[in-house]
Scaffold this motif. Structure first.
Motif, PDB file in Angstrom:
ATOM      1  N   ALA B  13       0.832  -1.207   0.000  1.00 29.91           N
ATOM      2  CA  ALA B  13       0.000   0.000   0.000  1.00 29.91           C
ATOM      3  C   ALA B  13       0.865   1.254   0.000  1.00 29.91           C
ATOM      4  O   ALA B  13       1.298   1.732  -1.037  1.00 29.91           O
ATOM      5  CB  ALA B  13      -0.926  -0.033   1.204  1.00 29.91           C
ATOM      6  N   HIS B 277       5.938   7.835  -7.144  1.00 31.92           N
ATOM      7  CA  HIS B 277       5.240   7.638  -5.870  1.00 31.92           C
ATOM      8  C   HIS B 277       5.725   8.565  -4.768  1.00 31.92           C
ATOM      9  O   HIS B 277       5.093   8.687  -3.731  1.00 31.92           O
ATOM     10  CB  HIS B 277       5.397   6.191  -5.400  1.00 31.92           C
ATOM     11  CG  HIS B 277       4.823   5.192  -6.357  1.00 31.92           C
ATOM     12  ND1 HIS B 277       3.470   5.053  -6.550  1.00 31.92           N
ATOM     13  CD2 HIS B 277       5.421   4.292  -7.184  1.00 31.92           C
ATOM     14  CE1 HIS B 277       3.251   4.102  -7.460  1.00 31.92           C
ATOM     15  NE2 HIS B 277       4.422   3.635  -7.866  1.00 31.92           N
TER      16      HIS B 277
ATOM     17  N   GLU C 133      -4.920   0.773   5.600  1.00 37.20           N
ATOM     18  CA  GLU C 133      -4.937   2.155   6.076  1.00 37.20           C
ATOM     19  C   GLU C 133      -6.341   2.745   6.081  1.00 37.20           C
ATOM     20  O   GLU C 133      -6.780   3.348   7.045  1.00 37.20           O
ATOM     21  CB  GLU C 133      -4.067   3.047   5.174  1.00 37.20           C
ATOM     22  CG  GLU C 133      -2.620   2.634   5.102  1.00 37.20           C
ATOM     23  CD  GLU C 133      -1.829   2.985   6.346  1.00 37.20           C
ATOM     24  OE1 GLU C 133      -2.139   4.003   6.983  1.00 37.20           O
ATOM     25  OE2 GLU C 133      -0.914   2.208   6.673  1.00 37.20           O
ATOM     26  N   GLY C 167      -0.346   7.231  -5.746  1.00 35.08           N
ATOM     27  CA  GLY C 167      -0.487   5.778  -5.821  1.00 35.08           C
ATOM     28  C   GLY C 167      -0.083   5.063  -4.557  1.00 35.08           C
ATOM     29  O   GLY C 167       0.424   3.947  -4.568  1.00 35.08           O
ATOM     30  N   ARG C 168      -0.280   5.728  -3.442  1.00 36.66           N
ATOM     31  CA  ARG C 168       0.159   5.109  -2.208  1.00 36.66           C
ATOM     32  C   ARG C 168      -0.978   4.897  -1.220  1.00 36.66           C
ATOM     33  O   ARG C 168      -0.735   4.646  -0.049  1.00 36.66           O
ATOM     34  CB  ARG C 168       1.254   5.969  -1.575  1.00 36.66           C
ATOM     35  CG  ARG C 168       2.478   6.028  -2.478  1.00 36.66           C
ATOM     36  CD  ARG C 168       3.564   6.893  -1.930  1.00 36.66           C
ATOM     37  NE  ARG C 168       4.170   6.321  -0.743  1.00 36.66           N
ATOM     38  CZ  ARG C 168       5.250   6.855  -0.174  1.00 36.66           C
ATOM     39  NH1 ARG C 168       5.811   7.937  -0.682  1.00 36.66           N
ATOM     40  NH2 ARG C 168       5.757   6.307   0.897  1.00 36.66           N
ATOM     41  N   PRO C 170      -4.250   2.729  -1.499  1.00 36.37           N
ATOM     42  CA  PRO C 170      -5.248   1.936  -2.213  1.00 36.37           C
ATOM     43  C   PRO C 170      -6.632   2.164  -1.604  1.00 36.37           C
ATOM     44  O   PRO C 170      -6.754   2.307  -0.388  1.00 36.37           O
ATOM     45  CB  PRO C 170      -4.787   0.496  -2.013  1.00 36.37           C
ATOM     46  CG  PRO C 170      -3.681   0.533  -1.027  1.00 36.37           C
ATOM     47  CD  PRO C 170      -3.302   1.937  -0.751  1.00 36.37           C
TER      48      PRO C 170
END
Lengths: 417, 293, 200, 742
Positions: B13, B277, C133, C167-168, C170
């Motif tokens: 994630a 990222h 998360e 993109g961290r 989801p």
């Protein structure tokens, strides 16, 4: 039956070993001392003053050396190490390795070799704070008064000292020798070494030049030390306006030395008096957990406590940070009696690093048992430990213990006859 | 070099760039990774505080049991995962009472762990298994002139102090940075706490901790911070705005996973860099190494 | 803060409470503390704590039940292990803090934000065997309730969006662990084992 | 043995470059008519030594003078056996390395040193040892506690007979009253059995040990090798002869009735450590008031100790003892609450493990100032300020409170102290400036028949300790060694070691005495003082000033020397105004002639001369060190070593002044509380004597500052040039000694 041997071997020529040897010899026994350094006297030769009398160790050493000089029953070997021990009480065969000094018995101590020597070496006697020539006298009070050559520090192909010595005392091709001794009993007195302060990362020893250890402080304060006895900051040679002593640096610590080293409290109180002497206005702080000034040493503790500018902070120094611009050090600690977190700045910090027995690393080559810190817990018939090989203790206690060891050694050789 | 791989929850994630770069770098270095099948959460720093150490460790030991059949040591990038797995593993090896109890618990679900594996931190593997010389030899684009603050974080060196590094002033990470051709800066706070999970309940604690770390790196003229732990990287990277706001900090400090730097230095394809990222943009700092968006 | 005084009256020793604390998994270690103060200095969050660990240990030993429950000390621990590696008595302070947290939660002292976070986090693990998360945050804010949500929550939202952008973050939780039942059973069994040990 | 002198002048180590060796040789051959004089550039080399050996063997040289380096070096090379008298003239460290080379004055200095030595040899006779007949080799141990029993066993194991005297009816001392003892061995975590039975059995089974119980000492007469001890047992007395004595009478607890502020006396449940020990030994620890097994116990450390109102010192053993007793309570009931209120926990060394053990058993240690102990009908409350919590604290419902009440040596009792009389006398005679003797407390233990008092002198708090660090067994009464807690506060583990060390010293003293040698610090010295009693004026100075109590007195005041008590310092010799005391190899005339041998130039030559008497223990090595460091000092000085400044006889000052010396400098060791003088009072006595000389000098119109005493220690070598030069400058200002040339 084997011939009974009446002589005694003492391993280690520090204050404990010397005492055991001389005391036994003065009862009438032949004694050999095997010492790994090129001189006798061990750690105390590097101490400036003893607590609580503030008297110089060389005084007592001189008397002991005189006792050796006047007593043919004591023989000693420097730069020597015991390699193996076999046999039993009353009849031990001991192999001793003698490392090359590169200087033979012709040496008169005149110093010509050092005068002409072009090479330098870090002076281990002063914990590397200064340098000596590769041909050197280990220190001014060195006994025996014989020079040594550090072959590793010599310049390639140099033979200046050989040429300068009028007495053919230098043998650059000297080889290690081994020697056999047959003795009736053995006293193991290889003593201690200061705990490696670099393992206490939070105190920055090795990273911050102005963080030193208590053994280094002794050299800084000693007239025959690297600064001629002037206590100054290693980083820039500046005078001290503030200094801290950090107790239990390694001792009483499950991560380092489990036992209390028993001497550091008194040593720091003593070193505070060194600073007072030279800098009456300097701020002195001692960070401690418990002050262990046992017995009559309490008097000294009271005396130092009452001196001006000395503050005792109950709280282990937690960490030391350096202000790299000024070289000053900030000690963070919990000032428990004042219920506050304390952050104090100092010019210099002395870590009261504790004692680690030499036997924690180099064991006795015989059946012995050790305690969790590496001190000899129990000997074997005919071999006993003395001084700080047995427990962390101050000089007076180590000498008393070594005197006791002399008797045990005598009992071993007597009991066999 | 074969390993079982424990990615931990964050790798899937918040630490995606870590996973991407690590897998690529590992491949290039000849490290064969096999993900532990059906692994579960290690408990992080939290489970012990809710259910207690022992139950959390038993939960973790399931991962060890699952990895054992593969027969290879477990490599762990996240420092909390490493802490929990490594401590549990050590207890299996050294604490007879623990082992007896944990065996009993595992047996209740038909599992068993024989204690045959070692749990290895990623830096340990890089330095001691791969070797700095090998890393150096794989560097195609040395990061010469890049000043890197190597942030090891708190748990990595302290789980087993001195076993592979100094618990407070670790040196191995700096050696890796050096092997990449970059210059590790002094950075005395390299193993201080980043504020950890306070980021949720009391973010100002995290912000204050990160402020210390970022300014220390800036004081030493670092171009960027390299991190080992997903939590550290996230706090330093994602919370930097909060840091700036709370402490009136002006300049930004890019925070990369060290594997990203490795990927760049080894000249792996940009996919392996995974730089998109990163929240604080690393591109200016890395521009002279031909790194662009 | 370390300069916090307990009360004006004398600390009266309560052996009962101390004994209860000693019986926790790592509780007996508290006895070994020699009050050197190293932990306070080493603590990353010492400025946040109302009692330093060593002072907390003193409170526990003297049996100051109420002061303990009022204190935030254990909740401030960020598990950085510094005190644990430094403690000269070898007290695993972090592990003791784990116990103190568990103990406080078990006694219903869950007022603090950290307690809510811990519980939410654990719920996540319990329910899918892995951490998510999004799930964690949702549970946390649900638990805290709007009454207590400060501007942080809005900032968190911003941060969440940023992370999403990179993109961290989801949106979907990871697949649950297949052996989730096993995970849950292991925890239950272990807890029971502990209880049995404590009862003995 | 005929006295034939051989002088060997070494020119090595730069001596030959700095000095005229031939001229030096002439001093020997022409002035002193020395029959053999050789020169060599390397006397310490094999060939050089051979030259000397050959002269000894073939030329019958018996007195060898080597003029070269210091006697501190090459001592092993120049060893020609006991039948040869060896003297070293230190040309290297003391002349060549401290003076300008190739200089007239340097040459004069070197020649003077040779003269001094040759003058010395003229007056020197070979001493013969004073050997007593039938030296008694038995050791008497006084006190049958742990230390005493240890000493007895250890002496016996070394093959000597022991007489063990105990005043109680059985052996054991504290061990008898102890349940267990603190661990003596690794891992130092658990109390150990006292081992009393085994120890007693070992003593009883050893035929070398004779035990007297219920016995005290009425009188101890004699000296090492020949002590006559009168023992008192029941109504009668009996005699024992021994060679040496170990005093191991231990310590007793501090009087608890003085601790009312800590609740002692207010409740039977407040007890001392010793009382608690007895309770523990009985089995269950129950509180005295009602016999209830204890659930909650408070220990109060430093009850009396570390307290200026009570015992200023730390009693050293109490922390460890309380840890042990706390473990008793925990051992009896692991749930019991145990609180230890302390100032500092002093579990030094490996006892840290013991402290940790107590902690992990749940004993609670509280750093606190105890403010009060109160009793509410059996239950006790300790109130205190918890220093680490910063708040008041309270332990209530305590079943017992134990006071760690410290120790007082058995030698500290029986006021008033003997010696007060002597001290008063000394104070009265202050004008006459006599040294204040060390206090001797008439504690009725040894009852020595010594002129200087009936017990061992004590320095502080009644402990008969020497305070020497390097030489802890140094004693002021030769052949009598204190061991264990009587010597200084110590725990049992230390006492065992201490008692063993004392055993060695007792045995060593006997063996030395048997050979006629001195014990430390002049170990093995066989010289001893002769008294020409026919010229004695009974002034008593020798008997008063002997630091070792070696000289008794008859009723008329005549000295009665006891040579085996003597330590050969020469203090008596220095004290004697009639100069009737001398050693064969060290005497007033000998030193007088030595100083007179120095050439003192006429006034108009403007070459002043300053004589230095330097103590050979510290000042002489320091002077050597100045040489090794090539520190330069005044060329006008001449140095004569003395055994101790205490041996300084004032006549030497007279001699020096009449000879024309411009000044005399005395270098001795530090005295006072932290004295470093190995003969205790040497420099102090010299200073007192000097004050008398000053008066005389003043009367003669000579500046009294021409004679000056200073203290130097072995590390003062860097100060030495300054001390010397400043003194010489001062003398220079006074101008030449007007007595020159008379």
């Amino acid at each position: 039956m084997n011939m009974v041997n009446k002589s005694i071997l003492v391993v280690g020529g520090g204050i404990s070993g010397l005492t055991a040897a001389i005391e036994a010899a003065e009862v009438g026994f032949d004694v050999f001392i095997v010492e790994k350094n090129p001189y006798l006297g061990g750690k105390v030769t590097q101490i400036n003053q003893y607590f609580p009398k503030l008297c110089p160790p060389n005084c007592g050493l001189e008397i002991n050396f005189r006792r050796i000089r006047s007593n043919p029953a004591v023989k000693f070997f420097t730069m020597a190490e015991v390699e193996s021990v076999s046999g039993q009480e009353g009849n031990f065969d001991v192999t001793v390795k003698i490392n090359p000094r590169y200087v033979n018995e012709n040496c008169t101590g005149c110093g010509k070799c050092a005068e002409v020597c072009p090479a330098q070496r870090a002076n281990d006697f002063n914990y590397g704070l200064d340098k000596t020539k590769a041909a050197y006298l280990p220190h001014q009070f060195a006994f025996p008064v014989k020079y040594v050559i550090d072959a590793g520090a010599c310049q390639d192909g140099c033979s200046k000292c050989v040429e300068a010595c009028q007495y053919n005392a230098i043998e650059k091709d000297m080889q290690p020798k081994t020697m056999k001794l047959n003795v009736g009993s053995i006293v193991w007195a290889t003593g201690w070494k200061p705990y490696d302060a670099e393992k206490l990362s939070y105190y920055g020893f090795g990273r911050y030049p102005n963080v030193i250890t208590n053994v280094i402080m002794e050299r800084l304060a000693a007239i025959n030390g690297p600064t001629g006895g002037k206590i100054v900051r290693p980083s820039d040679g500046k005078e001290i306006k503030s200094i801290a002593f950090v107790q239990c640096a390694g001792s009483r610590d499950e991560n380092h030395l489990h036992a209390c080293s028993s001497v550091c409290c008194m040593a720091s109180l003593k070193q505070a008096t060194y600073v007072r002497e030279q800098y009456p206005d300097a701020k002195i702080c001692i960070y401690y957990i418990d002050i262990r000034a046992r017995g009559k040493h309490e008097d000294f503790f009271v005396k130092v406590q009452n001196e001006a500018n000395i503050t005792l902070i109950k709280g282990k120094a937690g960490e030391i940070q350096e202000d790299s611009a000024t070289g000053q050090l900030v000690i963070v600690a919990e000032d428990q009696l004042n219920q506050a977190l304390s952050e104090e700045k100092f010019d210099m910090v002395v870590l009261a690093t504790g004692m680690q027995p030499a036997t924690a690393e180099t064991k006795v080559p015989a059946e012995m048992t050790y305690d969790e810190d590496g001190y000899v817990a129990a000997g074997t018939p005919g071999i006993c430990a003395a001084g700080c090989t047995k427990k962390p203790q101050d000089v007076a206690a180590a000498v008393a213990d070594a005197t006791a060891a002399a008797l045990r050694a005598i009992q071993s050789v007597r009991g066999q006859s | 070099m074969k390993y079982s791989f424990y990615p931990g929850c964050s790798m899937e994630a918040t630490a995606v760039p870590y996973l991407k770069s690590f897998e690529a770098v590992a491949h290039a270095l000849g490290i064969e990774l096999k993900e532990i099948p059906d692994w579960n959460c290690c408990g992080a720093t939290v489970a012990s505080g809710v259910i207690g150490d022992y139950p959390a460790q038993v939960m973790t030991s399931r991962n060890l049991a699952l990895a054992e059949p593969h027969g290879a040591d477990i490599v762990v990038p996240c420092s909390s995962c490493y802490m929990n797995l490594a401590i549990t593993n050590r207890k299996f090896k050294e604490d007879g009472h623990f082992r007896q109890m944990a065996d009993e618990a595992l047996a209740s679900v038909g599992m068993k762990y024989g204690g045959s594996l070692n749990v290895r931190q990623i830096i340990d593997v890089m330095v001691n298994d791969v070797g700095l010389d090998t890393i150096k030899s794989k560097v195609k684009k040395p990061l010469t002139g890049l000043r890197v603050a190597g942030y090891v974080g708190c748990q990595t060196p302290r789980v087993f102090p001195w076993e592979f590094d100094d618990p407070e002033q670790p040196v191995f990470f700096d050696k890796i940075i050096e092997a990449l051709g970059a210059t590790p800066v002094k950075f005395p706070v390299k193993a201080r706490c980043c504020g950890s999970s306070h980021s949720v309940a009391q973010p100002e604690i995290t912000a204050d901790s990160c402020y210390n770390i970022i300014t220390s790196a800036q004081d030493d003229q670092a171009h960027l911070i390299a991190a080992v732990c997903p939590m550290c990287q996230l706090n330093l990277d994602a919370y930097q705005d909060l840091v700036k706001e709370r402490h009136k900090l002006k300049t930004s400090m890019p925070v990369l996973f060290f594997t990203q730097l490795m990927a760049i230095a080894m000249d792996l394809p940009p996919d392996a860099w995974a730089l998109k990222h990163n929240i604080v943009s690393p591109f200016t700092a890395l521009a002279k190494f031909g790194v662009g968006k | 803060m370390t300069g916090f005084n307990v009360s004006s009256g004398p600390l009266k020793y309560d052996t009962e409470f101390a004994r209860e604390i000693y019986s926790l998994e790592n509780g007996h270690h508290i006895k070994k503390c020699m009050q050197c103060g190293m932990c306070e200095v080493s603590c990353a969050t010492r400025k946040e704590m109302d009692y330093s660990p060593r002072k907390m240990f003193l409170l526990l030993r003297t049996g100051q039940r109420e002061e303990f429950f009022k204190s935030n000390t254990m909740w401030m621990c960020s598990t950085c292990l510094m005190c644990k590696v430094r403690c000269p008595r070898g007290v695993p302070i972090v592990d003791v803090m784990h116990d103190l947290k568990c103990y406080a939660i078990s006694k219903g002292y869950t007022e603090r934000a950290q307690a809510a976070f811990y519980q939410s986090f654990w719920k996540e693990i319990w329910s899918r065997g892995k951490q998510f998360e999004g799930g964690l945050m949702a549970r946390y804010y649900l638990k805290r309730g709007w009454k207590d949500i400060r501007k942080d929550a809005f900032r968190m939202k911003d941060m969440g969006l940023t992370m999403l952008k990179h993109g961290r973050m989801p949106l979907m939780p990871p697949k649950s662990v297949k052996g989730l039942k096993d995970v849950q059973k292991l925890v239950e069994v272990a807890k029971a084992q502990l209880q049995k040990g404590a009862d003995r | 043995m005929a006295k034939k002198i051989g002088v060997y002048i070494c020119s090595g180590c730069g001596i030959g470059d700095a000095l005229d060796i031939d001229a030096l040789a002439k001093v020997a051959t022409k002035e002193y008519k020395v029959p053999v004089c050789q020169k060599n550039a390397f006397f310490c080399g094999k060939e050089g030594v051979e030259v000397i050996k050959k002269d000894i063997a073939e030329n019958e040289v018996t007195y060898v003078v080597i003029a070269g380096c210091s006697g501190r070096v090459n001592y092993d090379v120049f060893n020609f056996g006991p039948s040869v008298v060896l003297e070293r003239v230190n040309l290297r460290e003391r002349v060549v390395w401290t003076q300008e080379p190739d200089d007239e004055d340097t040459q004069m200095m070197a020649e003077d040193y040779l003269r001094i030595t040759l003058a010395k040899l003229k007056n020197l006779e070979l001493p013969e040892a004073y050997v007593i007949e039938n030296c008694n080799k038995r050791v008497m141990v006084v006190g049958g506690g742990l230390a005493g029993m240890t000493s007895a066993v250890e002496v016996a194991k070394a093959g000597y007979e022991v007489v063990l005297v105990e005043k109680e009816d059985s052996l054991g001392g504290w061990l008898k009253r102890s349940y267990k003892i603190a661990p003596l061995n690794s891992p130092y975590t658990d109390p150990e059995d006292t081992g009393l039975e085994a120890r007693v059995k070992e003593i009883e089974g050893n035929s070398n040990i004779k035990v007297y119980t219920s016995t005290t000492i009425e009188k101890t007469a004699g000296a090492p090798g020949m002590f006559d001890v009168t023992l008192k047992q029941g109504g009668g007395t009996l005699e024992e002869k021994v060679g040496a004595i170990i005093l191991a009478t231990g310590a007793v607890p501090y009087e608890p009735s003085k601790l009312g502020h800590l609740g002692y006396g207010a409740s039977p449940n407040v007890v001392t450590q010793a009382q608690f020990e007895e309770l523990a030994a009985k089995g269950t620890i129950a509180r005295p008031s009602d016999g209830k097994a204890v659930q909650k116990v408070g220990f109060i450390q430093c009850a009396g100790s570390r307290d200026q109102e009570h015992l200023p010192y730390c009693s050293a053993a109490c922390c460890v003892e309380s840890i042990k007793q706390a473990l008793y309570v925990k051992g009896q009931n692991s749930e019991a609450a145990v609180y230890v209120f302390y100032k500092d926990i002093r579990s030094s060394g490996q006892y840290e493990h013991f402290y940790k053990k107590a902690q992990s058993e749940g004993v609670m240690f509280i750093k606190a100032d105890v403010t009060g102990v109160t009793d509410d009908g059996g239950n006790l409350t300790i109130e205190a300020n918890d220093l680490l919590m910063g708040s008041p604290t309270m332990a209530d419902e305590l079943d017992m409170v134990v006071l760690a009440n410290g120790m007082v040596p058995t030698t500290a009792f029986e006021d008033p102290a003997y010696g007060t009389e002597a001290q008063e006398e000394a104070a009265c005679a202050a004008a006459d400036a006599a040294p204040v003797p060390a206090p001797i407390i008439k504690s009725n233990i040894l009852n020595l028949e010594y002129r200087q008092g009936p017990e061992l002198p004590s320095l502080k708090y009644g402990f008969p300790d020497s305070h020497f660090i390097c030489f802890p067994y140094e004693t002021r009464r030769t052949g009598i060694y204190a061991a264990g807690s009587v010597r200084r506060p110590m725990d049992m583990s230390q006492a065992v070691g201490d008692a063993t060390g004392a055993a060695l010293k007792a045995v060593q003293c006997i063996e030395m005495t048997d050979k006629g040698g001195a014990v430390h610090p002049r170990s093995g010295d066989i010289s001893f003082p002769d008294f020409q009693l026919n010229r004695c004026t009974q002034c008593k100075r020798c008997t008063e000033e002997c630091p070792f109590g070696a000289i008794n007195e008859d009723e008329k005041g005549n000295p009665l020397p006891n040579p085996t008590r003597c330590r050969r310092c020469g203090t008596c010799m220095g004290a004697c105004p009639e100069r009737i005391i001398s050693f064969k190899n060290y005497s007033v005339p000998m030193l007088g002639n030595m100083l007179k041998s120095i050439e003192v130039p006429e006034e108009d030559e403007e070459k002043p001369r300053v004589l230095i008497f330097a103590c050979e223990n510290d000042a002489i090595p320091a002077l050597d060190m100045a040489g090794i460091n090539r520190l330069q000092y005044s060329k006008w000085v001449r140095i004569i070593p003395v055994r101790c400044l205490g041996s300084l006889n004032l006549v030497w000052i007279n001699d020096a002044m009449s000879k024309g010396f411009d000044g005399v400098l005395l270098m001795g060791c530090k005295h006072g509380d932290d004295y470093q003088c190995h003969f205790m009072k040497g420099s102090e006595l010299a200073g007192i004597r000097l004050s008398k000389v000053s008066e005389t000098l003043d009367r003669l119109g000579l500046e009294s500052e021409r004679v000056y005493m200073t203290e130097v220690n072995v590390m003062d070598y860097d100060r030495i040039p300054k001390i010397i030069n400043e003194f010489v400058e001062k003398i220079d200002k006074f101008g030449p000694n007007p007595m020159k040339g008379f």
